[in-house]
Enzyme design. Sequence first.
Site, PDB file in Angstrom:
ATOM      1  N   HIS A 146       0.812  -1.202   0.000  1.00 52.47           N
ATOM      2  CA  HIS A 146       0.000   0.000   0.000  1.00 52.47           C
ATOM      3  C   HIS A 146       0.858   1.271   0.000  1.00 52.47           C
ATOM      4  CE1 HIS A 146      -3.186   2.705   1.907  1.00 52.47           C
ATOM      5  NE2 HIS A 146      -3.824   2.157   0.882  1.00 52.47           N
ATOM      6  N   LYS A 148       3.155   4.391  -1.257  1.00 50.52           N
ATOM      7  CA  LYS A 148       3.228   5.305  -2.403  1.00 50.52           C
ATOM      8  C   LYS A 148       4.521   6.090  -2.244  1.00 50.52           C
ATOM      9  CE  LYS A 148      -1.354   4.878  -1.307  1.00 50.52           C
ATOM     10  NZ  LYS A 148      -1.884   4.499   0.006  1.00 50.52           N
ATOM     11  N   ASP A 153      16.856  10.356  -8.257  1.00 47.56           N
ATOM     12  CA  ASP A 153      18.313  10.553  -8.161  1.00 47.56           C
ATOM     13  C   ASP A 153      18.865  10.226  -6.782  1.00 47.56           C
ATOM     14  OD1 ASP A 153      18.311  11.389 -10.794  1.00 47.56           O
ATOM     15  OD2 ASP A 153      18.272  13.528 -10.301  1.00 47.56           O
ATOM     16  N   HIS A 318      -8.960  11.706   2.150  1.00 48.89           N
ATOM     17  CA  HIS A 318      -8.181  10.479   2.029  1.00 48.89           C
ATOM     18  C   HIS A 318      -6.855  10.561   2.787  1.00 48.89           C
ATOM     19  CE1 HIS A 318      -5.817   7.362  -0.334  1.00 48.89           C
ATOM     20  NE2 HIS A 318      -6.927   6.700  -0.101  1.00 48.89           N
ATOM     21  N   LYS A 320      -3.918  10.548   5.667  1.00 44.49           N
ATOM     22  CA  LYS A 320      -3.582   9.671   6.796  1.00 44.49           C
ATOM     23  C   LYS A 320      -2.644  10.451   7.708  1.00 44.49           C
ATOM     24  CE  LYS A 320      -3.735   6.962   2.812  1.00 44.49           C
ATOM     25  NZ  LYS A 320      -5.118   6.654   2.788  1.00 44.49           N
ATOM     26  N   ASP A 325      -0.203  15.936  20.730  1.00 46.58           N
ATOM     27  CA  ASP A 325       0.208  17.057  21.578  1.00 46.58           C
ATOM     28  C   ASP A 325       0.855  18.208  20.810  1.00 46.58           C
ATOM     29  OD1 ASP A 325      -0.698  15.694  23.792  1.00 46.58           O
ATOM     30  OD2 ASP A 325       1.279  14.956  24.387  1.00 46.58           O
TER      31      ASP A 325
END
Length: 400
Positions: A146, A148, A153, A318, A320, A325
């Site tokens: 999952h 991405k 370079d 979408h 995450k 704190d």
Amino acid sequence: MKWLTGLIILIIVLFIAASADFFLGRYIHEKKSRRCSYPIRHGRMQIFTNGPNLFSNYFDDLYNAQTSIHVLFYIVKNDHFCQHFFEVLIDQANKGLKVRLLLDWFGSREVSKKLIKKARSAGVEVIFCHRPRFPFLFYSIQQRNHRKVTIIDGKIGYVGGFNVGKEYIDLDPVLSPWRDYHLRIEGDGIADLQREFLLDWEQATGDNYLKDKSLFPSLEKGPIAYRFFPTQGVDAEGEILKLLDQAEKSIFIGTPYFIPPETLVDGLEQAVQRGVAVTILVPDKSDHPIVKEASLHYLRKVLAAGGKVYQYEAGFFHAKIILIDGRICDIGTANFDYRSFKLNYEINCFIYDQAFIQKTERIIQIDINRSTQLFLEEMDDPPISIRVKEWAGMLLKSFL
């Protein structure tokens, strides 16, 4: 009636076989999986929250690449935007750059075979990872890469929630505008990101490039402290629980799918009991069936404990993110759900820089302002159609 009895027996046998396959496969994976926790690094970092802005910068970096492009996406679709993505990689391969593209077998199953053939003919190495395999066929089908990730370079890295498809650049009439968080990073931590890509590549192909010094150039440090935390369906739950247990003032969680293991629900409830302000942000729209309904059980628990829940209304949320704190910020590829914690290969970035976190807090506030607050009394007695979906979601929570 014999056929009905036979059918029932067949279903029972298949259920037992699939369950044994899954749990034994997971047990062996846990024993063999690679654990890794990188040290704190220092670099420069940008956060992107919309696809057009992200991919404008992303393609500029790809076109300016000098030696190598390594790309891993969970989802690459089969539309005009994906064709453009492939054309950029093909152009760079034609210039002599080493271009490697790693795609999850399930998530990128729609990619055109013709396009893959064209890319390979130009010199782009295109590989599908996490194909179903024996002896644990059912378990391996459930595992996904999952992540991405892009490394250019060996100096520039990208990681976050965006995949490649028209919906991610706001061209889907149902889900647009797409709201997500993605990072562009420079600094000494890019070597860690490169290493994770090459380990995934080796697992998929058997080819080991970890000793290729050209892929690990000298890197300067920057002002932002961060570290990468890769997982393989193991250890993520414990690491996030540590964060929740450390919280003294506030916990913010933004996720498209809120279906956490019970240990993390308990951690949130205990945090509220300590006086910690717990806030959850989830989307109103859903891009998968019954996922929204499956989250209701857990959202009710947070509300009953005294936490706050908001539903994003201005498109599809979408992103995450976990913020503790105002001093630790976690942005990456892992959702707050069973699949990300117990099945998927994920990679998150823990950020410790106060200026960056304050900027992120302002983005979060914008997203909360675009949301509607949910209350327990509104969710306690849903229609029967919602209850049925919720029940189905709870039954299938490990696989959503």
